[in-house]
Design a protein around this motif. Structure first.
Motif, PDB file in Angstrom:
ATOM      1  N   SER A  48       0.811  -1.213   0.000  1.00  0.00           N
ATOM      2  CA  SER A  48       0.000   0.000   0.000  1.00  0.00           C
ATOM      3  C   SER A  48       0.846   1.265   0.000  1.00  0.00           C
ATOM      4  N   THR A  49       2.103   1.097   0.226  1.00  0.00           N
ATOM      5  CA  THR A  49       2.998   2.251   0.123  1.00  0.00           C
ATOM      6  C   THR A  49       4.098   1.927  -0.876  1.00  0.00           C
ATOM      7  N   ALA A  76      -3.941  -2.581   4.676  1.00  0.00           N
ATOM      8  CA  ALA A  76      -2.856  -2.212   3.783  1.00  0.00           C
ATOM      9  C   ALA A  76      -3.026  -2.865   2.429  1.00  0.00           C
ATOM     10  N   ARG A  92      -5.142   4.918  -0.420  1.00  0.00           N
ATOM     11  CA  ARG A  92      -5.065   4.632   1.021  1.00  0.00           C
ATOM     12  C   ARG A  92      -6.205   5.329   1.760  1.00  0.00           C
ATOM     13  N   LYS A 149      -9.206   3.531   3.884  1.00  0.00           N
ATOM     14  CA  LYS A 149      -9.460   3.859   5.279  1.00  0.00           C
ATOM     15  C   LYS A 149     -10.908   4.303   5.482  1.00  0.00           C
TER      16      LYS A 149
END
Length: 320
Positions: A184-185, A318, A213, A217
DNA sequence: TAACGGGTCTACGTTACGTCA
DNA sequence: CGTGACGTAACGTAGACCCGT
């Protein structure tokens, strides 16, 4: 909300398997699975015992949300326990999913489901896990020309102040999505590689991941909210039911003919009012050899599923 | 070794654009 | 054709972290 029933008091205690209470009198426990019938994997344990708080209780430090809930009820609790040695406890926890896969209700009620599953025509379908290698190395880029224009504008400084919004092609989105599922990053290298492969600027890839992201969330928050709402409704129903039972008990107690052993059937068929001390209810499970442990009776008033369910402890998803 | 400044990254809130009913 | 709702790309900012001085 204490119920002063003279010497006998009842308390609703919501939480998962609690710590044992030292020095507690012999309790009675009647486990009920109130949730099953409603497609909820929520276990409601109803019991009566002494309401003494022990040091050990305190040592089992609640998690933060649990503590918050306790704080809210602190006044009632302390007042209640200071004058009521008997408690009726209702502990509530979510069981691991045992319901059939795809059961919407059970899925909704328990936490841990993946917000990244996509809804297709009303059905929950797990997104196909496409490996990066399954996608073409060169993703067709719809807006290559636009991209160049955007790059030119960025490089030359022309067009500043006017936002040129680019729509990513399905292929680009799918590729980014798959990449997001893996991580996710982004590392700078990953960002550069993705940008090169998709013919986007690294900044665009970065922004896409930021927004992705955020969406994950937000989705998770909505799911959490819905879950808490359902739990709240369920507990409210159970609370009302227990209050009715309390009222029945009170009526029975004020009856001129004490009917020890003839308490209302719902959840109290095995209860006995101790004739000698008059202020305690003792456990009596003559037929139930597998009765739950005494320790499950003395719960702190906390909402187990709100604090112990894994999804509440896990980091924002994630994967997607 | 602590303090400081600069660079980078991320979360978060917001804006603005494209699409669709 | 105009309009509002919605999804989302893009932006601005604050805070955390790392690193060099």
């Amino acid at each position: 909300m204490p119920f002063p029933i003279h010497a006998m008091e009842l308390e609703l205690s919501l939480g998962d398997s609690p710590a044992p209470a030292k020095g507690a009198s012999t309790p009675m426990l009647i486990p009920t699975h109130a949730g099953k019938g409603e497609d909820h994997e929520l276990v409601l344990e109803l019991g009566v015992g002494t309401a003494k708080r022990t040091e050990q209780d305190n040592q089992n430090a609640p998690t933060q949300p649990e503590q918050d809930l306790q704080d809210q009820e602190e006044d009632d609790d302390t007042r209640f326990h200071s004058e009521s040695p008997v408690e009726l406890s209702l502990s509530c926890r979510l069981l691991p999913a045992s319901a059939e896969i795809g059961s919407v209700n059970s899925e909704e009620c328990r936490r841990g489901f993946d917000v990244n599953t996509v809804l297709v025509d009303g059905d929950t379908v797990q997104e196909r896990s496409l490996s990066t290698s399954s996608l073409p190395m060169e993703v067709p880029v719809r807006q290559a020309a636009d991209q160049e224009t955007a790059d030119d504008e960025e490089n030359s400084g022309v067009g500043r102040g006017t936002r040129k919004k680019l729509r990513l092609s399905k292929e680009q989105s799918a590729f980014l999505e798959n990449s997001f599922k893996e991580h996710s990053t982004l590392t700078p290298k990953q960002k550069g590689d993705l940008a090169k492969r998709l013919n986007l600027r690294p900044r665009q890839v970065e922004v896409w991941f930021q927004n992705r992201r955020a969406r994950t969330k937000l989705k998770q928050t909505e799911v959490d909210c819905e879950y808490l709402k359902r739990c709240c409704e369920m507990l409210s129903r159970e609370n009302r039911r227990l209050q009715r039972e309390v009222a029945e008990l009170r009526a029975l107690r004020t009856s001129p003919f004490p009917l020890y052993g003839h308490l209302p059937a719902a959840g109290f068929s095995t209860a006995r009012m101790c004739p000698s001390c008059d202020d305690k209810v003792i456990a009596h499970h003559p037929t139930n050899t597998a009765s739950p442990p005494v320790s499950t009776l003395f719960t702190k008033p906390h909402f187990g599923p709100f604090t112990v369910h894994p999804i509440l402890r896990r980091q924002p998803s994630a994967t997607s």
